[in-house]
Design an enzyme around this catalytic site. Sequence first.
Site, mmCIF file in Angstrom:
data_model
loop_
_atom_site.group_PDB
_atom_site.id
_atom_site.type_symbol
_atom_site.label_atom_id
_atom_site.label_comp_id
_atom_site.label_asym_id
_atom_site.label_seq_id
_atom_site.Cartn_x
_atom_site.Cartn_y
_atom_site.Cartn_z
ATOM 1 N N TYR A 24 -2.871 81.829 52.880
ATOM 2 C CA TYR A 24 -1.711 82.097 52.030
ATOM 3 C C TYR A 24 -1.976 83.351 51.191
ATOM 4 O O TYR A 24 -2.632 83.311 50.163
ATOM 5 C CB TYR A 24 -1.420 80.919 51.099
ATOM 6 C CG TYR A 24 -1.181 79.590 51.793
ATOM 7 C CD1 TYR A 24 -0.859 79.525 53.146
ATOM 8 C CD2 TYR A 24 -1.292 78.393 51.092
ATOM 9 C CE1 TYR A 24 -0.647 78.308 53.775
ATOM 10 C CE2 TYR A 24 -1.072 77.174 51.716
ATOM 11 C CZ TYR A 24 -0.754 77.136 53.052
ATOM 12 O OH TYR A 24 -0.541 75.920 53.670
ATOM 13 N N GLN A 70 -2.336 66.495 57.594
ATOM 14 C CA GLN A 70 -1.223 67.212 56.984
ATOM 15 C C GLN A 70 -0.317 67.759 58.093
ATOM 16 O O GLN A 70 -0.609 68.782 58.693
ATOM 17 C CB GLN A 70 -1.715 68.355 56.083
ATOM 18 C CG GLN A 70 -0.577 69.024 55.343
ATOM 19 C CD GLN A 70 -1.024 70.140 54.418
ATOM 20 O OE1 GLN A 70 -0.296 71.105 54.215
ATOM 21 N NE2 GLN A 70 -2.212 70.019 53.838
ATOM 22 N N GLN A 101 11.236 74.488 38.653
ATOM 23 C CA GLN A 101 11.203 73.796 39.943
ATOM 24 C C GLN A 101 10.085 72.762 39.971
ATOM 25 O O GLN A 101 10.258 71.650 40.479
ATOM 26 C CB GLN A 101 10.999 74.802 41.082
ATOM 27 C CG GLN A 101 12.202 75.667 41.388
ATOM 28 C CD GLN A 101 11.899 76.722 42.447
ATOM 29 O OE1 GLN A 101 10.738 76.991 42.774
ATOM 30 N NE2 GLN A 101 12.939 77.345 42.968
#
Length: 318
Positions: free
Chosen positions: A57, A173, A284
């Site tokens: 990422y 995951q 959020q």
Amino acid sequence: MRYKRLGTSDLEVSVVGLGTWAIGGDFWGSVDDRRSIETIQRAIDCGINLIDTAPAYGNGHAERIVGEAIKGRRDKVIIATKCGIVREGPRFIRNLKPESIRKEIDESLKRLGVDVIDLYQIHWPDKNTPLEDTVNELVKLRQAGKFRYLGVSNFDRKLMEEITSMTEVVSLQPQYSLLERGIEKDVLPFCQERGIGILTYGSLGAGILTGKFKEKPKFEQGDNRDKFYPFFREPLWSKAMQLVDVLREIAEEVGKPVAHVAINWVNQQDGVTTALVGVKTPAQAEQNAGAGEWELSQEQLERIEAAYKKIFGSEDMN
């Protein structure tokens, strides 16, 4: 916030987890690092204790931001990161060779600023490296105290059977949401049988299941989620919108955001431990954490299921 034990580990994780793909800054559009740090800290303050990241990422950027955000808060969080995706310029290379993993874990520990990683996950399978070689190296690294528990991501049932015959795996995951239910066929039942925890990614279908899109979005430069997720293309887009209408009805009944309904649907599926949700702002993070404070009724779950079957039929969503 509700918490569940992750598989056979002693980790008690929040049912809403924080995904950090978006804050890497190279796939989901522009990010502000200061705001990302504030977002992670707000999530922790709201009871989210599982932070999931990866070197892929932003080529280490998300890990560095997580490391900054958890300074002085290490005892409040469970850190999950990954290995096996190596960046070469714009390319993502799958590499689970032992020497690559050794390098990756040391770099992750340094970026995160931690002594040990709580959950270390194989990010994607690497067909060019024998799984046994990878597992042998990971066992050594665990014995050396570099991580506590081993998990995997994006493994199918065959690979799950293979790796669990070699070593203990506490979690899987996979991508799982109301728009992507492929794991229900065989990998989810396998994990249930073995007591392996499930951390779902894509839990909000790249944002579609928040109800914020009234028409197909035009994403900013650098926001490539429509390339990764097929739901932004027809015929899936129109069907997704029909399903969101049903979620919106339920959200209005209970006075909660649409995203809560989608998150809780995932969390209330048998075998699921945590719904990982990506966020870019403190607001959020706070809103998503609120999903961990309540649950859908059986009648609401059945209504969603009936709508899903009516809209999608028996189509394979993969």
